[in-house]
Design a protein around this motif. Structure first.
Motif, PDB file in Angstrom:
ATOM      1  N   LEU A  37      -2.712 -35.990  37.754  1.00 59.74           N
ATOM      2  CA  LEU A  37      -1.842 -36.565  36.728  1.00 59.74           C
ATOM      3  C   LEU A  37      -1.341 -37.948  37.145  1.00 59.74           C
ATOM      4  CD1 LEU A  37      -0.362 -36.224  34.045  1.00 59.74           C
ATOM      5  CD2 LEU A  37       1.498 -35.137  35.314  1.00 59.74           C
ATOM      6  N   VAL A  38      -0.971 -38.088  38.413  1.00 61.25           N
ATOM      7  CA  VAL A  38      -0.508 -39.390  38.917  1.00 61.25           C
ATOM      8  C   VAL A  38      -1.642 -40.414  38.831  1.00 61.25           C
ATOM      9  CG1 VAL A  38       0.285 -40.609  40.978  1.00 61.25           C
ATOM     10  CG2 VAL A  38       1.278 -38.395  40.384  1.00 61.25           C
ATOM     11  N   THR A  39      -2.850 -40.002  39.181  1.00 60.32           N
ATOM     12  CA  THR A  39      -4.002 -40.900  39.102  1.00 60.32           C
ATOM     13  C   THR A  39      -4.264 -41.325  37.663  1.00 60.32           C
ATOM     14  OG1 THR A  39      -4.962 -39.830  41.041  1.00 60.32           O
ATOM     15  CG2 THR A  39      -6.447 -41.139  39.678  1.00 60.32           C
ATOM     16  N   LEU A  40      -4.169 -40.375  36.727  1.00 61.78           N
ATOM     17  CA  LEU A  40      -4.371 -40.703  35.317  1.00 61.78           C
ATOM     18  C   LEU A  40      -3.322 -41.696  34.830  1.00 61.78           C
ATOM     19  CD1 LEU A  40      -5.811 -40.209  32.594  1.00 61.78           C
ATOM     20  CD2 LEU A  40      -4.175 -38.339  32.229  1.00 61.78           C
ATOM     21  N   ILE A  41      -2.075 -41.480  35.189  1.00 61.28           N
ATOM     22  CA  ILE A  41      -1.007 -42.384  34.762  1.00 61.28           C
ATOM     23  C   ILE A  41      -1.216 -43.788  35.334  1.00 61.28           C
ATOM     24  CG2 ILE A  41       1.468 -42.844  34.994  1.00 61.28           C
ATOM     25  CD1 ILE A  41       1.881 -39.794  34.760  1.00 61.28           C
ATOM     26  N   VAL A  42      -1.592 -43.870  36.611  1.00 64.63           N
ATOM     27  CA  VAL A  42      -1.849 -45.181  37.231  1.00 64.63           C
ATOM     28  C   VAL A  42      -3.025 -45.869  36.552  1.00 64.63           C
ATOM     29  CG1 VAL A  42      -2.627 -46.295  39.368  1.00 64.63           C
ATOM     30  CG2 VAL A  42      -0.807 -44.588  39.444  1.00 64.63           C
ATOM     31  N   ALA A  43      -4.074 -45.111  36.227  1.00 66.58           N
ATOM     32  CA  ALA A  43      -5.247 -45.702  35.569  1.00 66.58           C
ATOM     33  C   ALA A  43      -4.904 -46.205  34.171  1.00 66.58           C
ATOM     34  CB  ALA A  43      -6.381 -44.682  35.499  1.00 66.58           C
ATOM     35  N   VAL A  44      -4.096 -45.447  33.426  1.00 68.28           N
ATOM     36  CA  VAL A  44      -3.705 -45.878  32.078  1.00 68.28           C
ATOM     37  C   VAL A  44      -2.847 -47.134  32.148  1.00 68.28           C
ATOM     38  CG1 VAL A  44      -2.305 -45.248  30.074  1.00 68.28           C
ATOM     39  CG2 VAL A  44      -3.961 -43.630  30.992  1.00 68.28           C
ATOM     40  N   ILE A  45      -1.927 -47.175  33.094  1.00 71.95           N
ATOM     41  CA  ILE A  45      -1.082 -48.369  33.240  1.00 71.95           C
ATOM     42  C   ILE A  45      -1.926 -49.580  33.619  1.00 71.95           C
ATOM     43  CG2 ILE A  45       0.738 -49.411  34.658  1.00 71.95           C
ATOM     44  CD1 ILE A  45       2.069 -46.638  34.721  1.00 71.95           C
ATOM     45  N   ALA A  46      -2.853 -49.401  34.563  1.00 72.84           N
ATOM     46  CA  ALA A  46      -3.707 -50.524  34.978  1.00 72.84           C
ATOM     47  C   ALA A  46      -4.589 -50.997  33.832  1.00 72.84           C
ATOM     48  CB  ALA A  46      -4.561 -50.106  36.173  1.00 72.84           C
ATOM     49  N   ALA A  47      -5.162 -50.071  33.073  1.00 73.86           N
ATOM     50  CA  ALA A  47      -6.031 -50.461  31.958  1.00 73.86           C
ATOM     51  C   ALA A  47      -5.241 -51.136  30.843  1.00 73.86           C
ATOM     52  CB  ALA A  47      -6.770 -49.240  31.414  1.00 73.86           C
ATOM     53  N   SER A  48      -4.019 -50.647  30.588  1.00 76.78           N
ATOM     54  CA  SER A  48      -3.225 -51.264  29.523  1.00 76.78           C
ATOM     55  C   SER A  48      -2.751 -52.663  29.911  1.00 76.78           C
ATOM     56  CB  SER A  48      -2.037 -50.380  29.161  1.00 76.78           C
ATOM     57  OG  SER A  48      -1.150 -50.268  30.247  1.00 76.78           O
ATOM     58  N   LEU A  49      -2.557 -52.897  31.200  1.00 74.82           N
ATOM     59  CA  LEU A  49      -2.193 -54.240  31.640  1.00 74.82           C
ATOM     60  C   LEU A  49      -3.395 -55.179  31.667  1.00 74.82           C
ATOM     61  CD1 LEU A  49       0.296 -53.417  34.542  1.00 74.82           C
ATOM     62  CD2 LEU A  49       0.839 -54.234  32.239  1.00 74.82           C
ATOM     63  N   SER A  50      -4.587 -54.620  31.898  1.00 72.20           N
ATOM     64  CA  SER A  50      -5.792 -55.436  31.994  1.00 72.20           C
ATOM     65  C   SER A  50      -6.399 -55.772  30.634  1.00 72.20           C
ATOM     66  CB  SER A  50      -6.849 -54.722  32.841  1.00 72.20           C
ATOM     67  OG  SER A  50      -6.366 -54.517  34.152  1.00 72.20           O
ATOM     68  N   ASP A  52      -5.878 -55.860  26.393  1.00 70.82           N
ATOM     69  CA  ASP A  52      -4.894 -55.848  25.311  1.00 70.82           C
ATOM     70  C   ASP A  52      -5.154 -54.734  24.300  1.00 70.82           C
ATOM     71  OD1 ASP A  52      -3.646 -58.031  26.408  1.00 70.82           O
ATOM     72  OD2 ASP A  52      -4.771 -59.480  25.201  1.00 70.82           O
ATOM     73  N   THR A  53      -6.398 -54.355  24.118  1.00 72.90           N
ATOM     74  CA  THR A  53      -6.750 -53.383  23.084  1.00 72.90           C
ATOM     75  C   THR A  53      -6.834 -51.955  23.607  1.00 72.90           C
ATOM     76  OG1 THR A  53      -9.094 -53.789  23.483  1.00 72.90           O
ATOM     77  CG2 THR A  53      -8.024 -55.103  21.760  1.00 72.90           C
ATOM     78  N   PHE A  54      -6.418 -51.715  24.832  1.00 70.91           N
ATOM     79  CA  PHE A  54      -6.588 -50.368  25.407  1.00 70.91           C
ATOM     80  C   PHE A  54      -5.721 -49.336  24.718  1.00 70.91           C
ATOM     81  CE2 PHE A  54      -5.653 -47.020  28.506  1.00 70.91           C
ATOM     82  CZ  PHE A  54      -6.936 -46.566  28.724  1.00 70.91           C
ATOM     83  N   LEU A  55      -4.463 -49.634  24.457  1.00 74.25           N
ATOM     84  CA  LEU A  55      -3.553 -48.655  23.882  1.00 74.25           C
ATOM     85  C   LEU A  55      -3.439 -48.774  22.357  1.00 74.25           C
ATOM     86  CD1 LEU A  55      -0.669 -48.453  26.515  1.00 74.25           C
ATOM     87  CD2 LEU A  55      -2.483 -46.812  26.067  1.00 74.25           C
ATOM     88  N   THR A  56      -4.459 -49.317  21.710  1.00 75.82           N
ATOM     89  CA  THR A  56      -4.435 -49.384  20.253  1.00 75.82           C
ATOM     90  C   THR A  56      -4.860 -48.035  19.680  1.00 75.82           C
ATOM     91  OG1 THR A  56      -6.717 -50.172  20.154  1.00 75.82           O
ATOM     92  CG2 THR A  56      -4.972 -51.853  20.242  1.00 75.82           C
ATOM     93  N   GLY A  57      -4.504 -47.798  18.442  1.00 76.06           N
ATOM     94  CA  GLY A  57      -4.833 -46.533  17.800  1.00 76.06           C
ATOM     95  C   GLY A  57      -6.323 -46.289  17.704  1.00 76.06           C
ATOM     96  N   ASP A  58      -7.092 -47.328  17.366  1.00 76.58           N
ATOM     97  CA  ASP A  58      -8.545 -47.171  17.248  1.00 76.58           C
ATOM     98  C   ASP A  58      -9.175 -46.786  18.579  1.00 76.58           C
ATOM     99  OD1 ASP A  58      -8.519 -47.762  14.559  1.00 76.58           O
ATOM    100  OD2 ASP A  58      -8.921 -49.908  14.875  1.00 76.58           O
TER     101      ASP A  58
END
Length: 122
Positions: A37-50, A52-58
Motif C-alpha cells: 500500500l505504501v509503495t502504491l501511494i508513493v507511485a501514485v504521488i510520483a506519477a501525479s507530480l510527473s 499532468d494528466t495522470f489523475l484525470t477522470g479519463d
C-alpha cells in the motif's frame, strides 16, 4: 505442621518508563506491515507530480478498465487457493486451458483459414 516464614522483601525496584517508538520506528513498522500500500501511494504521488494528466477522470477510467481483467483473474486465483480445489501448477493450467479451448471451439472443430478445412490438422 510446619511454620511458614514470611520472607522479607526489600524495596521494590521501580522500572523506568520506556519512551514510545520514535517516528522513524513507526514509519518503518508501517512500511513492513503495509509495504504494498505504501509503495502504491508513493507511485501514485510520483506519477501525479510527473504527469499532468495522470489523475484525470479519463485516465483513471482507462486504468480501471485495463486492470479489470487482472482483478478478476486474481480474485479467481485467490478463491482457488483458499478452497484448495484446483492445481495452479503449469501442467494443471495447461490441461485446463486445453479443456476450455476444446470446449469453446465448437465440439473440437476449428476453422483453419490457411488450408480451408473445417477440422484442425485435416
Amino acid at each position: 505442621m510446619s511454620a511458614v516464614r514470611a520472607q522479607e522483601t526489600g524495596p521494590v525496584p521501580v522500572e523506568e518508563e520506556q519512551p514510545g517508538p520514535t517516528r522513524a520506528e513507526r514509519l518503518s513498522g508501517l512500511a513492513q506491515q503495509h509495504g504494498a500500500l505504501v509503495t502504491l501511494i508513493v507511485a501514485v504521488i510520483a506519477a501525479s507530480l510527473s504527469f499532468d494528466t495522470f489523475l484525470t477522470g479519463d485516465n483513471l477510467e482507462n486504468m480501471a478498465v485495463s486492470s479489470a481483467f487482472l482483478a478478476v483473474v486474481a480474485l479467481g486465483m485467490t478463491f482457488v487457493i483458499i478452497t484448495g480445489g484446483i492445481d495452479l501448477g503449469r501442467f494443471g493450467a495447461a490441461g485446463s486451458a486445453g479443456r476450455f479451448t476444446g470446449g469453446g471451439s465448437g465440439a473440437g472443430r476449428l476453422r483453419c483459414r490457411r488450408y480451408g478445412s473445417r477440422r484442425a490438422g485435416g
